[in-house]
Design an enzyme around this catalytic site. Structure first.
Site, PDB file in Angstrom:
ATOM      1  N   ASP A  75     -32.685  39.369  -1.048  1.00  0.00           N
ATOM      2  CA  ASP A  75     -33.364  39.347  -2.336  1.00  0.00           C
ATOM      3  C   ASP A  75     -34.721  38.662  -2.129  1.00  0.00           C
ATOM      4  OD1 ASP A  75     -33.768  39.491  -5.148  1.00  0.00           O
ATOM      5  OD2 ASP A  75     -33.063  37.437  -5.351  1.00  0.00           O
ATOM      6  N   ASN A 121     -42.892  44.324  -8.907  1.00  0.00           N
ATOM      7  CA  ASN A 121     -44.048  43.703  -8.268  1.00  0.00           C
ATOM      8  C   ASN A 121     -43.754  43.281  -6.832  1.00  0.00           C
ATOM      9  OD1 ASN A 121     -45.546  43.677 -10.823  1.00  0.00           O
ATOM     10  ND2 ASN A 121     -44.104  42.094 -11.433  1.00  0.00           N
ATOM     11  N   ARG A 129     -35.745  44.562 -15.287  1.00  0.00           N
ATOM     12  CA  ARG A 129     -36.349  43.921 -16.459  1.00  0.00           C
ATOM     13  C   ARG A 129     -35.701  44.365 -17.767  1.00  0.00           C
ATOM     14  NH1 ARG A 129     -41.986  45.648 -16.373  1.00  0.00           N
ATOM     15  NH2 ARG A 129     -41.881  44.754 -14.291  1.00  0.00           N
ATOM     16  N   SER A 186     -37.588  43.532  -8.860  1.00  0.00           N
ATOM     17  CA  SER A 186     -38.971  43.421  -9.326  1.00  0.00           C
ATOM     18  C   SER A 186     -39.802  44.653  -8.993  1.00  0.00           C
ATOM     19  CB  SER A 186     -39.632  42.191  -8.704  1.00  0.00           C
ATOM     20  OG  SER A 186     -40.998  42.127  -9.058  1.00  0.00           O
ATOM     21  N   GLY A 212     -31.969  38.461 -11.393  1.00  0.00           N
ATOM     22  CA  GLY A 212     -31.597  39.521 -10.478  1.00  0.00           C
ATOM     23  C   GLY A 212     -31.485  40.900 -11.081  1.00  0.00           C
ATOM     24  N   ASP A 224     -29.683  34.673  -4.513  1.00  0.00           N
ATOM     25  CA  ASP A 224     -29.583  33.457  -5.319  1.00  0.00           C
ATOM     26  C   ASP A 224     -29.056  33.744  -6.711  1.00  0.00           C
ATOM     27  OD1 ASP A 224     -31.991  34.786  -6.155  1.00  0.00           O
ATOM     28  OD2 ASP A 224     -32.618  32.926  -7.131  1.00  0.00           O
ATOM     29  N   ASP A 240     -37.108  37.113  -5.022  1.00  0.00           N
ATOM     30  CA  ASP A 240     -37.381  35.970  -5.897  1.00  0.00           C
ATOM     31  C   ASP A 240     -36.263  34.938  -5.795  1.00  0.00           C
ATOM     32  OD1 ASP A 240     -39.686  37.314  -6.984  1.00  0.00           O
ATOM     33  OD2 ASP A 240     -38.315  38.531  -8.160  1.00  0.00           O
TER      34      ASP A 240
END
Length: 250
Positions: free
Chosen positions: A16, A143, A66, A141, A63, A199, A18
């Protein structure tokens, strides 16, 4: 276990982004909190119940893609909004409108505050690649590619499955295992031969239901027990702990 803290049959590592590789999870949390609090304040007035940046973030948005994060959190408050359109403006009270409001805040925070990597994670990824294992980044994400470029880590991953790729391939996001399964397939390994590094509780659920060979929970916010409950085989505070033998147990 190998010197990487992994079972010997593991041939690939799926990370992952972020909260595991980069510290952007704190920016995501802040952006979600501002977005939801502004919406709830408009809806419920001054007595609204704020978004909990620990409990609500971990349970409902961390996780997840959006739009799924918007739906799941609002459902926890008994709120249902129209879906709207993907290009809805941030001020529109739709699922996509709230999601776009959060993303606009996130991009502003990234521009203002910058993105940092976790040095232990960079060290671990380099060790994985030096050992000949293949690597992928698997992130909800949209991004992800821009963040990897900004921290100079694009070339450390053989495969990238992010929000953009997931939409192109119509892959459901975490807690469904499909994005991790796609990464393993693109790397040419079976799920049993791949380790997942996450995480987020939703990411742990994805690793468990996908039948992956090993799952490492990265505990940045004090949720080690919850990560184990959701399927982590090992929990560390930082990935360097796997190299140093400081995993917190199974």
């Amino acid at each position: 276990m190998t010197e990487l803290g992994l079972p010997a049959h593991i041939r690939a590592c799926l990370f992952d982004l972020d909260g595991v590789i980069t510290s952007t999870a704190t920016l995501h949390t802040a952006a979600w909190r501002e977005t939801f609090d502004a919406f709830l304040r408009r809806r419920d007035g001054a007595g609204f119940r704020p978004f909990d940046p620990v409990g609500d973030y971990a349970a409902y948005v961390d996780g997840r893609p959006r739009a799924d994060g918007v739906r799941t959190f609002l459902a926890s408050r008994g709120i249902e909004l129209p879906e709207g359109e993907p290009d809805d403006p941030p001020e529109r009270a739709t699922v996509h409108g709230l999601g776009n409001a959060k993303n606009a805040l996130l991009l502003r925070k990234i521009e203002q505050e910058g993105v940092e990597t976790y040095p232990g994670s960079v060290r671990y990824v380099d060790a994985v690649r030096a050992a000949g294992l293949r690597t992928a980044v698997v992130s909800a994400s949209a991004n992800c590619a821009a963040v990897l470029r900004s921290v100079g880590m694009t070339d450390r991953f053989d495969v990238r499955i992010d929000g953009v790729v997931a939409e192109e391939r119509a892959l459901p996001g975490k807690p469904h295992p499909d994005t991790f399964l796609a990464a393993a397939q693109d790397l040419g390994v079976s799920p049993h031969e791949a380790a997942v590094f996450e995480d987020a509780l939703a990411g742990m659920d994805a690793a468990r239901t996908g039948g992956f060979g090993y799952a490492i929970g990265v505990d940045r916010i004090g949720q080690a027990d919850a990560l184990r409950e959701h399927g982590a085989d090992t929990v560390v505070r930082d990935l360097a702990g796997l190299l140093d033998g400081r995993a917190e147990g199974t």
